[in-house]
Design a protein around this motif. Structure first.
Motif, PDB file in Angstrom:
ATOM      1  N   CYS A 229     -38.700 -14.718  93.369  1.00 53.89           N
ATOM      2  CA  CYS A 229     -39.011 -13.322  93.650  1.00 53.89           C
ATOM      3  C   CYS A 229     -38.283 -12.361  92.717  1.00 53.89           C
ATOM      4  N   SER A 230     -37.446 -12.892  91.830  1.00 46.67           N
ATOM      5  CA  SER A 230     -36.923 -12.028  90.796  1.00 46.67           C
ATOM      6  C   SER A 230     -38.111 -11.580  89.958  1.00 46.67           C
ATOM      7  N   THR A 231     -37.940 -10.545  89.183  1.00 50.10           N
ATOM      8  CA  THR A 231     -39.056  -9.962  88.450  1.00 50.10           C
ATOM      9  C   THR A 231     -39.811 -11.014  87.654  1.00 50.10           C
ATOM     10  N   ARG A 232     -41.092 -11.151  87.935  1.00 53.23           N
ATOM     11  CA  ARG A 232     -41.941 -12.116  87.238  1.00 53.23           C
ATOM     12  C   ARG A 232     -43.090 -11.376  86.580  1.00 53.23           C
ATOM     13  N   PRO A 233     -43.517 -11.855  85.414  1.00 48.59           N
ATOM     14  CA  PRO A 233     -44.628 -11.193  84.744  1.00 48.59           C
ATOM     15  C   PRO A 233     -45.929 -11.417  85.496  1.00 48.59           C
ATOM     16  N   GLY A 234     -46.649 -10.345  85.745  1.00 49.43           N
ATOM     17  CA  GLY A 234     -47.922 -10.447  86.445  1.00 49.43           C
ATOM     18  C   GLY A 234     -49.078 -10.180  85.507  1.00 49.43           C
ATOM     19  N   PRO A 235     -50.274  -9.951  86.041  1.00 50.51           N
ATOM     20  CA  PRO A 235     -51.430  -9.629  85.196  1.00 50.51           C
ATOM     21  C   PRO A 235     -51.146  -8.411  84.322  1.00 50.51           C
ATOM     22  N   GLY A 236     -51.607  -8.465  83.092  1.00 53.62           N
ATOM     23  CA  GLY A 236     -51.418  -7.346  82.181  1.00 53.62           C
ATOM     24  C   GLY A 236     -50.106  -7.341  81.436  1.00 53.62           C
ATOM     25  N   SER A 237     -49.300  -8.412  81.604  1.00 53.70           N
ATOM     26  CA  SER A 237     -47.974  -8.434  80.977  1.00 53.70           C
ATOM     27  C   SER A 237     -47.999  -8.899  79.530  1.00 53.70           C
ATOM     28  N   LEU A 238     -49.143  -9.448  79.069  1.00 53.16           N
ATOM     29  CA  LEU A 238     -49.220  -9.989  77.715  1.00 53.16           C
ATOM     30  C   LEU A 238     -49.881  -8.999  76.754  1.00 53.16           C
ATOM     31  N   LYS A 239     -49.275  -7.842  76.641  1.00 50.13           N
ATOM     32  CA  LYS A 239     -49.726  -6.853  75.671  1.00 50.13           C
ATOM     33  C   LYS A 239     -49.127  -7.192  74.309  1.00 50.13           C
ATOM     34  N   THR A 240     -49.893  -6.998  73.258  1.00 51.97           N
ATOM     35  CA  THR A 240     -49.400  -7.302  71.915  1.00 51.97           C
ATOM     36  C   THR A 240     -48.698  -6.083  71.316  1.00 51.97           C
ATOM     37  N   SER A 241     -47.784  -6.376  70.407  1.00 52.07           N
ATOM     38  CA  SER A 241     -47.038  -5.323  69.718  1.00 52.07           C
ATOM     39  C   SER A 241     -47.084  -5.562  68.218  1.00 52.07           C
ATOM     40  N   ASP A 242     -47.293  -4.485  67.461  1.00 52.96           N
ATOM     41  CA  ASP A 242     -47.214  -4.576  66.007  1.00 52.96           C
ATOM     42  C   ASP A 242     -46.014  -3.804  65.477  1.00 52.96           C
ATOM     43  N   ALA A 243     -45.034  -3.563  66.347  1.00 56.85           N
ATOM     44  CA  ALA A 243     -43.810  -2.872  65.931  1.00 56.85           C
ATOM     45  C   ALA A 243     -43.052  -3.739  64.932  1.00 56.85           C
ATOM     46  N   PRO A 244     -42.258  -3.133  64.047  1.00 59.82           N
ATOM     47  CA  PRO A 244     -41.461  -3.919  63.093  1.00 59.82           C
ATOM     48  C   PRO A 244     -40.632  -4.977  63.814  1.00 59.82           C
ATOM     49  N   GLU A 245     -40.487  -6.137  63.191  1.00 62.62           N
ATOM     50  CA  GLU A 245     -39.868  -7.272  63.874  1.00 62.62           C
ATOM     51  C   GLU A 245     -38.346  -7.212  63.904  1.00 62.62           C
ATOM     52  N   HIS A 246     -37.712  -6.532  62.966  1.00 64.17           N
ATOM     53  CA  HIS A 246     -36.263  -6.366  62.978  1.00 64.17           C
ATOM     54  C   HIS A 246     -35.507  -7.692  63.075  1.00 64.17           C
ATOM     55  N   GLY A 247     -35.919  -8.669  62.301  1.00 66.24           N
ATOM     56  CA  GLY A 247     -35.201  -9.940  62.283  1.00 66.24           C
ATOM     57  C   GLY A 247     -35.648 -10.935  63.334  1.00 66.24           C
ATOM     58  N   ALA A 248     -36.653 -10.602  64.126  1.00 71.14           N
ATOM     59  CA  ALA A 248     -37.171 -11.546  65.117  1.00 71.14           C
ATOM     60  C   ALA A 248     -37.883 -12.694  64.411  1.00 71.14           C
ATOM     61  N   GLN A 249     -37.934 -13.852  65.100  1.00 73.87           N
ATOM     62  CA  GLN A 249     -38.585 -15.030  64.522  1.00 73.87           C
ATOM     63  C   GLN A 249     -39.882 -15.314  65.257  1.00 73.87           C
ATOM     64  N   ASN A 250     -40.964 -15.448  64.503  1.00 70.49           N
ATOM     65  CA  ASN A 250     -42.282 -15.694  65.092  1.00 70.49           C
ATOM     66  C   ASN A 250     -42.542 -17.186  65.301  1.00 70.49           C
ATOM     67  N   HIS A 251     -43.247 -17.503  66.407  1.00 67.43           N
ATOM     68  CA  HIS A 251     -43.663 -18.872  66.697  1.00 67.43           C
ATOM     69  C   HIS A 251     -45.139 -18.837  67.080  1.00 67.43           C
ATOM     70  N   THR A 252     -45.960 -19.593  66.361  1.00 71.12           N
ATOM     71  CA  THR A 252     -47.384 -19.687  66.680  1.00 71.12           C
ATOM     72  C   THR A 252     -47.612 -20.886  67.584  1.00 71.12           C
ATOM     73  N   ILE A 253     -48.184 -20.645  68.756  1.00 68.33           N
ATOM     74  CA  ILE A 253     -48.397 -21.667  69.783  1.00 68.33           C
ATOM     75  C   ILE A 253     -49.894 -21.908  69.946  1.00 68.33           C
ATOM     76  N   LEU A 254     -50.325 -23.157  69.792  1.00 64.57           N
ATOM     77  CA  LEU A 254     -51.703 -23.523  70.114  1.00 64.57           C
ATOM     78  C   LEU A 254     -51.785 -23.857  71.600  1.00 64.57           C
ATOM     79  N   ILE A 255     -52.913 -23.540  72.214  1.00 61.99           N
ATOM     80  CA  ILE A 255     -53.018 -23.633  73.672  1.00 61.99           C
ATOM     81  C   ILE A 255     -54.290 -24.367  74.070  1.00 61.99           C
TER      82      ILE A 255
END
Length: 388
Positions: A23-49
């Protein structure tokens, strides 16, 4: 108090603990919004599903917890922030989040059918050196929403520093503590889809298929392996690398029967157990008191069945349920693998860490190994085998 009343009371206590944790905060519907903001050193991972979930009608959701009448496919890219702490998911407070401090969905889209999925896999393999052209398949457990499965697998892949192609197989879990029976039936329904997915992966230029299955997902994987082994067209054993069952929610007698039918695996399973796993305690109570493999006390017997057992009991979990400890040790997975390999070869496996302790105490040699991971290891530097 009668035994049945005691059993119901114990189950109620365990269920309350599981509900509190979920019951701690869990992502619900609509939580997977995409962002094109600068990555600032973040590392990307491409996941096949690949998934037996139904496509969601809600925006920024992609898949819900209902069962589809066919296997669906997708691809997603998730970024991990530079401030990421191993074992954790830095969930955005408000989607899509800030790539500098949150896990953030960078892109996502559906793939139309098996051939598109295989083509996407071939494309990801081609980006890697020949030695790194391996697949890493993750099968999540009970009470898991699609977004949770996607971000958890991203965290595990990131922390393990794996250079392989990550593939998420996600089945139709509703992501609710009270839907255990629905989830179990969904896992059973997903066996054919998982088998076909493994066959499709094996039909590409992949060098090896590595698999991590958690909780009820381990039950799904064990059943699928049994199904493949008794078919007229088994997948050759050399196509698989490591196969790890983390906190497997499998009746111990059923697991023994599965192995009896399929035979000891040529490459022993890795089984991650924890004797303080409250989720598996609740599952055991639902199953008439039969122990689950992931909480089984006789780890030496599991090793004798053809497994290498990694005992995580001494490690503290992220919550009171202690069911997701596998996510915390992803960063030391390469070191664990090297230690186990040396132990199987009969070499000194007591590798000292930078803190002066050992990676773990090992019982047995060859294939009958039990490694107990000490609670201090997670506070040690990542290079726990340095100096060897």
């Amino acid at each position: 108090m009668t035994p049945s009343e005691a059993l119901r009371r114990t189950f109620a206590v365990v269920l309350v603990a599981m509900v509190a944790a979920s019951c701690s905060t869990r992502p619900g519907p609509g939580s997977l919004k995409t962002s094109d903001a600068p990555e600032h050193g973040a590392q990307n991972h491409t996941i096949l599903i690949a998934t037996t979930r139904e496509r969601a009608s809600e925006p920024a959701t992609y898949f819900n917890g209902e069962r589809a009448n066919r296997t669906n496919y997708a691809v997603a890219t998730v970024s991990v922030p530079p401030s990421h702490k191993p074992g954790k998911i830095e969930w955005p407070a408000v989607p899509p989040g800030d790539p500098a401090k949150d896990f953030t969905l960078r892109s996502a889209g559906y793939l139309e059918g098996r051939q598109a999925f295989k083509a996407a896999l071939e494309g990801e393999l081609a980006k890697r050196k020949p030695a790194d052209r391996e697949a890493f398949v993750f099968v999540h457990g009970y009470n898991t929403r699609f977004s949770e499965a996607l971000y958890r697998f991203t965290q595990v892949a990131h922390d393990s520093r794996a250079r392989v192609v990550p593939i998420l197989f996600t089945w139709a879990s509703r992501g609710s503590v009270t839907d255990y029976v629905y989830d179990m039936n969904s896992a059973q329904i997903a066996r054919d889809a998982l088998e076909q997915t493994l066959r499709d992966i094996a039909a590409t230029g992949v060098k090896r298929i590595n698999i991590l299955a958690h909780s009820m997902g381990a039950y799904l994987l064990a059943e699928t392996f049994r199904q493949i082994s008794i078919s007229n067209n088994p997948i050759p054993a050399d196509r698989f690398g490591f196969v790890a069952l983390a906190a497997p929610d499998i009746d111990i007698d059923l697991f023994k029967q599965q192995l009896k039918r399929t035979g000891k695996p040529k490459k022993p399973f890795l089984i991650l157990v924890s004797k303080d796993d409250k989720a598996l305690k609740a599952s055991s109570l639902l199953a008439g008191g039969k122990q689950r493999v992931g909480r089984y006390e006789n780890t030496e017997e599991l090793a004798a069945l053809g497994a290498i057992v990694i005992d995580l009991t001494q490690i503290s979990g992220e919550n009171a349920v202690n069911h997701d400890k596998f996510a915390q040790i992803a960063r030391i997975a390469p070191e664990i693998g090297e230690t186990l390999l040396r132990a199987r070869l009969g070499e000194n496996a007591g590798a000292p860490s930078a803190t002066g302790g050992k990676l773990g105490d090992i019982v047995g040699r060859g294939t009958n190994l039990v490694l107990t991971v000490p609670k201090t290891i997670l506070s040690a530097p990542v290079q726990v085998l340095s100096g060897q």
